[in-house]
Design a protein around this motif. Structure first.
Motif, PDB file in Angstrom:
ATOM      1  N   LEU A  92       2.041  -9.308  15.307  1.00  0.00           N
ATOM      2  CA  LEU A  92       2.735  -8.146  14.742  1.00  0.00           C
ATOM      3  C   LEU A  92       2.686  -8.170  13.221  1.00  0.00           C
ATOM      4  N   SER A  93       2.775  -9.354  12.642  1.00  0.00           N
ATOM      5  CA  SER A  93       2.688  -9.476  11.181  1.00  0.00           C
ATOM      6  C   SER A  93       1.320  -9.034  10.687  1.00  0.00           C
ATOM      7  N   ALA A  94       0.274  -9.410  11.432  1.00  0.00           N
ATOM      8  CA  ALA A  94      -1.076  -9.001  11.048  1.00  0.00           C
ATOM      9  C   ALA A  94      -1.226  -7.486  11.135  1.00  0.00           C
ATOM     10  N   ALA A  95      -0.666  -6.888  12.203  1.00  0.00           N
ATOM     11  CA  ALA A  95      -0.737  -5.432  12.358  1.00  0.00           C
ATOM     12  C   ALA A  95       0.024  -4.727  11.245  1.00  0.00           C
ATOM     13  N   ASN A  96       1.200  -5.248  10.903  1.00  0.00           N
ATOM     14  CA  ASN A  96       1.994  -4.643   9.834  1.00  0.00           C
ATOM     15  C   ASN A  96       1.303  -4.793   8.485  1.00  0.00           C
ATOM     16  N   SER A  97       0.603  -5.907   8.302  1.00  0.00           N
ATOM     17  CA  SER A  97      -0.120  -6.125   7.046  1.00  0.00           C
ATOM     18  C   SER A  97      -1.215  -5.084   6.851  1.00  0.00           C
ATOM     19  N   GLN A  98      -1.884  -4.724   7.942  1.00  0.00           N
ATOM     20  CA  GLN A  98      -2.936  -3.706   7.840  1.00  0.00           C
ATOM     21  C   GLN A  98      -2.381  -2.373   7.350  1.00  0.00           C
ATOM     22  N   ILE A  99      -1.123  -2.108   7.688  1.00  0.00           N
ATOM     23  CA  ILE A  99      -0.505  -0.836   7.302  1.00  0.00           C
ATOM     24  C   ILE A  99       0.077  -0.905   5.891  1.00  0.00           C
ATOM     25  N   LYS A 111       0.823  -1.202   0.000  1.00  0.00           N
ATOM     26  CA  LYS A 111       0.000   0.000   0.000  1.00  0.00           C
ATOM     27  C   LYS A 111       0.866   1.264   0.000  1.00  0.00           C
ATOM     28  N   ILE A 112       2.065   1.164   0.590  1.00  0.00           N
ATOM     29  CA  ILE A 112       2.960   2.317   0.684  1.00  0.00           C
ATOM     30  C   ILE A 112       4.156   2.058  -0.231  1.00  0.00           C
TER      31      ILE A 112
END
Length: 265
Positions: free
Chosen positions: A217-224, A35-36
């Motif tokens: 943490l991987s799930a949180a990073n995936s959202q970003i 996304k970024i």
């Protein structure tokens, strides 16, 4: 009606440029899966993602440490299981040596085996794991999380007086005392193996904890960071159409000043 300044064409060109930029960004997101694609897309999100990525890398390091520590303990227990067999045989020999029907030559043979097993136990005490002593009794601190907190693994000391005394006894001269010393060594070995089992169990909990934390943490990073392909493909279709229509309208806008020629005919 003017020729030098075509406001319609300038507006169309500006809008076409914006649509083209958005189309390029959408293509970059779809092709990279991220996304970024540049810090300008979400500077705050990128900063958070960098911290999460670094923490996950530290978790991988801690997981490796815990895994190696588990292997260390398992190696210890493998050796101690054979020491247990040796002590069991030594206790049997200490009892056999007290048989009144055995001659001194028989007792000498028992002592020879007893002494050999004692040397084996002393030799096991010198073993190491990748250059780190297995049985010097030192407590080893294992890193268990990304903040370098540690867990102290209880050590095993095969050079302690309990083991060396039993290994050095003589069942020819004093089988009764030898039996007492071997029984004490067996009791100490049972406690040491129990400590190793507790170490392995605790390390297993730490390993599971690290795995769960990394997944979260991987799930949180995936959202970003990760692009929503369904949403972005819709955006791509939208900007693709806007670019095509913008190009067509720019062509029309560029043709508008030509109407001024009719006034000059």
């Amino acid at each position: 009606m003017v020729i030098n300044t075509n406001i319609s064409a300038q507006s169309s060109a500006q809008l076409l440029g914006q649509s083209s930029a958005m189309l390029s960004k959408s293509l970059a997101r779809l092709s990279s899966g991220s996304k970024i694609t540049s810090p300008a897309d979400d500077s705050a999100g990128l900063a958070v993602s960098m911290k999460l990525t670094a923490q996950m890398a530290r978790i991988d390091g801690a997981s490796n440490n815990v895994g190696n520590a588990t292997s260390f303990n398992q190696t210890q227990d493998g050796y101690l299981s054979k020491v247990s067999d040796a002590l069991s045989r030594m206790s049997e020999l200490a009892v056999l040596a007290q048989d009144v029907t055995k001659s001194s030559s028989d007792q000498a043979l028992y002592q020879q085996e007893f002494s050999t097993l004692g040397k084996y136990i002393n030799d096991v005490g010198t073993k190491d794991f990748n250059g780190v002593s297995l049985f010097n009794g030192n407590t080893l601190n294992v890193t268990t999380d990304s903040d370098a907190h540690t867990f102290g693994m209880t050590g095993v000391n095969l050079s302690s007086l309990t083991y060396t005394t039993a290994a050095g006894d003589n069942i020819e001269t004093n089988a009764t005392q030898a039996l007492t010393d071997v029984k004490a060594a067996i009791s100490q070995l049972a406690a040491d193996r129990a400590n190793i089992g507790a170490n392995i169990e605790s390390l297993s909990y730490y390993s599971d904890q690290l795995g769960t934390l990394k997944n979260n943490l991987s799930a949180a990073n995936s959202q970003i960071m990760d692009v929503n392909v369904a949403q972005e493909s819709t955006n791509y279709a939208k900007y693709n159409i806007l670019v095509q229509t913008g190009t067509a309208m720019l062509a029309q806008a560029n043709a508008l000043p030509q109407t001024a020629l009719k006034l000059l005919q």
